[in-house]
Design a protein around this motif. Structure first.
Motif, PDB file in Angstrom:
ATOM      1  N   ASP A 166       0.877  -1.303   0.148  1.00  0.00           N
ATOM      2  CA  ASP A 166       0.022  -0.126   0.099  1.00  0.00           C
ATOM      3  C   ASP A 166       0.848   1.244   0.090  1.00  0.00           C
ATOM      4  O   ASP A 166       0.538   2.479  -0.429  1.00  0.00           O
ATOM      5  N   LEU A 167       2.053   0.943   0.467  1.00  0.00           N
ATOM      6  CA  LEU A 167       3.002   2.017   0.595  1.00  0.00           C
ATOM      7  C   LEU A 167       4.421   1.951   0.350  1.00  0.00           C
ATOM      8  O   LEU A 167       4.650   0.983   0.917  1.00  0.00           O
ATOM      9  N   LEU A 168       5.125   2.569  -0.762  1.00  0.00           N
ATOM     10  CA  LEU A 168       6.497   2.263  -1.138  1.00  0.00           C
ATOM     11  C   LEU A 168       7.384   3.399  -0.758  1.00  0.00           C
ATOM     12  O   LEU A 168       7.143   4.571  -0.836  1.00  0.00           O
ATOM     13  N   VAL A 169       8.105   2.969   0.192  1.00  0.00           N
ATOM     14  CA  VAL A 169       9.091   3.677   0.749  1.00  0.00           C
ATOM     15  C   VAL A 169      10.583   3.630  -0.008  1.00  0.00           C
ATOM     16  O   VAL A 169      11.051   2.481   0.144  1.00  0.00           O
ATOM     17  N   LEU A 170      10.972   4.652  -0.626  1.00  0.00           N
ATOM     18  CA  LEU A 170      12.408   4.601  -1.242  1.00  0.00           C
ATOM     19  C   LEU A 170      13.407   5.336  -0.534  1.00  0.00           C
ATOM     20  O   LEU A 170      13.221   6.556  -0.158  1.00  0.00           O
ATOM     21  N   ASP A 171      14.460   4.780  -0.245  1.00  0.00           N
ATOM     22  CA  ASP A 171      15.602   5.337   0.392  1.00  0.00           C
ATOM     23  C   ASP A 171      16.789   5.639  -0.786  1.00  0.00           C
ATOM     24  O   ASP A 171      17.325   4.906  -1.244  1.00  0.00           O
ATOM     25  N   GLU A 172      16.976   7.134  -1.146  1.00  0.00           N
ATOM     26  CA  GLU A 172      17.884   7.677  -1.867  1.00  0.00           C
ATOM     27  C   GLU A 172      17.850   6.743  -3.260  1.00  0.00           C
ATOM     28  O   GLU A 172      18.965   6.154  -3.726  1.00  0.00           O
ATOM     29  N   PRO A 173      16.844   6.765  -4.007  1.00  0.00           N
ATOM     30  CA  PRO A 173      16.662   5.780  -5.191  1.00  0.00           C
ATOM     31  C   PRO A 173      17.573   6.212  -6.422  1.00  0.00           C
ATOM     32  O   PRO A 173      17.996   5.398  -7.107  1.00  0.00           O
ATOM     33  N   SER A 174      17.941   7.536  -6.286  1.00  0.00           N
ATOM     34  CA  SER A 174      18.756   7.935  -7.457  1.00  0.00           C
ATOM     35  C   SER A 174      20.146   7.827  -7.135  1.00  0.00           C
ATOM     36  O   SER A 174      21.024   8.437  -8.202  1.00  0.00           O
ATOM     37  N   SER A 175      20.698   7.383  -5.986  1.00  0.00           N
ATOM     38  CA  SER A 175      22.048   7.653  -5.657  1.00  0.00           C
ATOM     39  C   SER A 175      22.971   6.892  -6.511  1.00  0.00           C
ATOM     40  O   SER A 175      22.832   5.806  -6.698  1.00  0.00           O
ATOM     41  N   ASN A 176      24.057   7.571  -6.589  1.00  0.00           N
ATOM     42  CA  ASN A 176      25.248   6.858  -7.676  1.00  0.00           C
ATOM     43  C   ASN A 176      24.935   6.132  -9.113  1.00  0.00           C
ATOM     44  O   ASN A 176      25.386   5.495  -9.534  1.00  0.00           O
ATOM     45  N   MET A 177      23.651   6.743  -9.615  1.00  0.00           N
ATOM     46  CA  MET A 177      23.330   6.200 -10.993  1.00  0.00           C
ATOM     47  C   MET A 177      23.629   7.392 -11.886  1.00  0.00           C
ATOM     48  O   MET A 177      23.588   8.497 -11.631  1.00  0.00           O
ATOM     49  N   ASP A 178      23.864   6.763 -13.148  1.00  0.00           N
ATOM     50  CA  ASP A 178      24.255   7.477 -14.342  1.00  0.00           C
ATOM     51  C   ASP A 178      22.858   8.214 -14.816  1.00  0.00           C
ATOM     52  O   ASP A 178      21.664   7.909 -14.368  1.00  0.00           O
ATOM     53  N   PRO A 179      22.872   9.325 -15.465  1.00  0.00           N
ATOM     54  CA  PRO A 179      21.713  10.141 -15.950  1.00  0.00           C
ATOM     55  C   PRO A 179      20.715   9.164 -16.571  1.00  0.00           C
ATOM     56  O   PRO A 179      19.337   9.656 -16.302  1.00  0.00           O
ATOM     57  N   GLN A 180      20.934   8.493 -17.479  1.00  0.00           N
ATOM     58  CA  GLN A 180      19.929   7.450 -18.173  1.00  0.00           C
ATOM     59  C   GLN A 180      19.238   6.774 -17.224  1.00  0.00           C
ATOM     60  O   GLN A 180      17.996   6.489 -17.164  1.00  0.00           O
ATOM     61  N   ALA A 181      20.061   6.030 -16.285  1.00  0.00           N
ATOM     62  CA  ALA A 181      19.467   5.113 -15.109  1.00  0.00           C
ATOM     63  C   ALA A 181      18.460   5.860 -14.453  1.00  0.00           C
ATOM     64  O   ALA A 181      17.395   5.375 -14.053  1.00  0.00           O
ATOM     65  N   ARG A 182      19.019   6.966 -14.056  1.00  0.00           N
ATOM     66  CA  ARG A 182      18.388   7.765 -13.209  1.00  0.00           C
ATOM     67  C   ARG A 182      16.930   8.332 -13.919  1.00  0.00           C
ATOM     68  O   ARG A 182      15.777   8.137 -13.207  1.00  0.00           O
ATOM     69  N   ARG A 183      16.881   8.585 -15.015  1.00  0.00           N
ATOM     70  CA  ARG A 183      15.651   8.909 -15.958  1.00  0.00           C
ATOM     71  C   ARG A 183      14.794   7.899 -16.004  1.00  0.00           C
ATOM     72  O   ARG A 183      13.655   7.841 -15.893  1.00  0.00           O
ATOM     73  N   GLU A 184      15.381   6.796 -16.267  1.00  0.00           N
ATOM     74  CA  GLU A 184      14.522   5.327 -16.706  1.00  0.00           C
ATOM     75  C   GLU A 184      13.907   5.091 -15.280  1.00  0.00           C
ATOM     76  O   GLU A 184      12.420   4.744 -15.286  1.00  0.00           O
ATOM     77  N   LEU A 185      14.330   5.218 -13.986  1.00  0.00           N
ATOM     78  CA  LEU A 185      13.891   4.772 -12.766  1.00  0.00           C
ATOM     79  C   LEU A 185      12.741   5.827 -12.459  1.00  0.00           C
ATOM     80  O   LEU A 185      11.599   5.545 -12.061  1.00  0.00           O
ATOM     81  N   ALA A 186      13.201   7.087 -12.854  1.00  0.00           N
ATOM     82  CA  ALA A 186      12.001   8.154 -12.484  1.00  0.00           C
ATOM     83  C   ALA A 186      10.808   7.928 -13.433  1.00  0.00           C
ATOM     84  O   ALA A 186       9.634   7.974 -12.853  1.00  0.00           O
ATOM     85  N   MET A 228       9.538   9.080  -0.362  1.00  0.00           N
ATOM     86  CA  MET A 228      10.886   8.869  -1.108  1.00  0.00           C
ATOM     87  C   MET A 228      11.777   9.770  -0.077  1.00  0.00           C
ATOM     88  O   MET A 228      11.886  11.086  -0.095  1.00  0.00           O
ATOM     89  N   VAL A 229      12.886   9.314   0.480  1.00  0.00           N
ATOM     90  CA  VAL A 229      13.792   9.829   1.216  1.00  0.00           C
ATOM     91  C   VAL A 229      14.936  10.229   0.347  1.00  0.00           C
ATOM     92  O   VAL A 229      15.524   9.214  -0.450  1.00  0.00           O
ATOM     93  N   THR A 230      15.130  11.417   0.244  1.00  0.00           N
ATOM     94  CA  THR A 230      16.392  11.877  -0.875  1.00  0.00           C
ATOM     95  C   THR A 230      17.170  13.048  -0.424  1.00  0.00           C
ATOM     96  O   THR A 230      16.488  14.009   0.307  1.00  0.00           O
TER      97      THR A 230
END
Length: 251
Positions: free
Chosen positions: A165-185, A197-199
């Motif tokens: 019911d609730l998705l909690v993400l801890d620093e989901p974009s950390s250490n990722m290249d721009p393409q991977a960051r965009r794809e995850l977003a 989202m903790v970030t």
């Protein structure tokens, strides 16, 4: 409907360090909220309350109430905690903390299998989760052979397979290249699940979360539209938050 409600949550560690000082927070179903704050603000401590990892039962200095939907989180209630941990999906910053089996499919199937799913029903749940993160073709690969961005997407799938019911993400974009960051977003934006989202990545918070909460010194110091908070340089400076060089936000 309320997905998450914290009421006067206070917490002190056994060494006496007080991490939370009366946190009140409410998140409605379907909301995407960023939890911002400097290191040591109490963000991790707060997140660990959401599925009953904290507080330790009977620990002095732990007070307040955490509700997931209409369920009060009670660390002493083992049966109730199992359901809370199904409903609150926590995705760790390091995907290797969640991926430990020989194949992607086995990792994604692990949680639902522990709920008693098997056979075609289990396979369908795995396929559903992998499709949601665009990793179906990787189901037979070894997780440690994947890129960081791919492993992080599989880690999200392991949680989605539980239908939280609730998705909690801890620093989901950390250490990722721009393409991977965009794809995850793009993947996260497409999910219908309520999200916290903790970030430290303020542009990512702006992209993904219409609302942000700033926690500092164990206290909620600001709560409002992400764009408005990030457009206030004095507020950010007071709480040791910074936009990347050259990145500006207007309210």
């Amino acid at each position: 409907m309320t997905a998450l409600q914290l009421t006067d949550v206070r917490y002190a560690y056994p060494d006496g360090h007080r991490a939370l000082h009366g946190v009140d927070l409410q998140i409605a179903e379907g909301e995407r909220v960023a939890l911002l704050g400097p290191n040591g603000a109490g963000k991790t401590t707060l997140v660990l309350h959401l599925n009953g990892i904290l507080p330790t039962p009977n620990l002095p200095g732990a007070t307040g109430t955490v509700r997931i939907g209409d369920t009060v989180v009670n660390p002493r209630d083992r049966a109730g905690l199992a359901e809370v941990r199904r409903r609150v999906g926590l995705v760790f910053q390091d995907p290797d903390d969640q991926l430990f089996l020989p194949t992607v499919r086995e990792d994604v199937a692990f949680g639902p299998a522990n709920l008693g799913l098997k056979g075609a029903e289990l396979d369908a749940r795995v396929t559903e989760a992998l499709e949601a993160v665009g990793m179906t073709e990787m189901r037979d690969r070894a997780p440690h052979h994947l890129s960081l961005g791919q492993r992080r997407r599989v880690a999200v799938a392991t949680v989605l397979a539980m239908r939280p019911d609730l998705l909690v993400l801890d620093e989901p974009s950390s250490n990722m290249d721009p393409q991977a960051r965009r794809e995850l977003a793009e993947i996260l934006l497409a999910l219908p699940t309520t999200m916290l989202m903790v970030t430290h990545d303020l542009p990512y918070a702006l992209q993904l979360c219409p609302r942000s909460v700033i926690l500092d010194g164990g206290v909620v110091v600001a709560d409002g539209p992400t764009r408005e908070l990030l457009a206030d340089p004095e507020l950010l400076a007071r709480h040791r938050l910074e936009l990347p060089f050259g990145f500006t936000v207007t309210a």
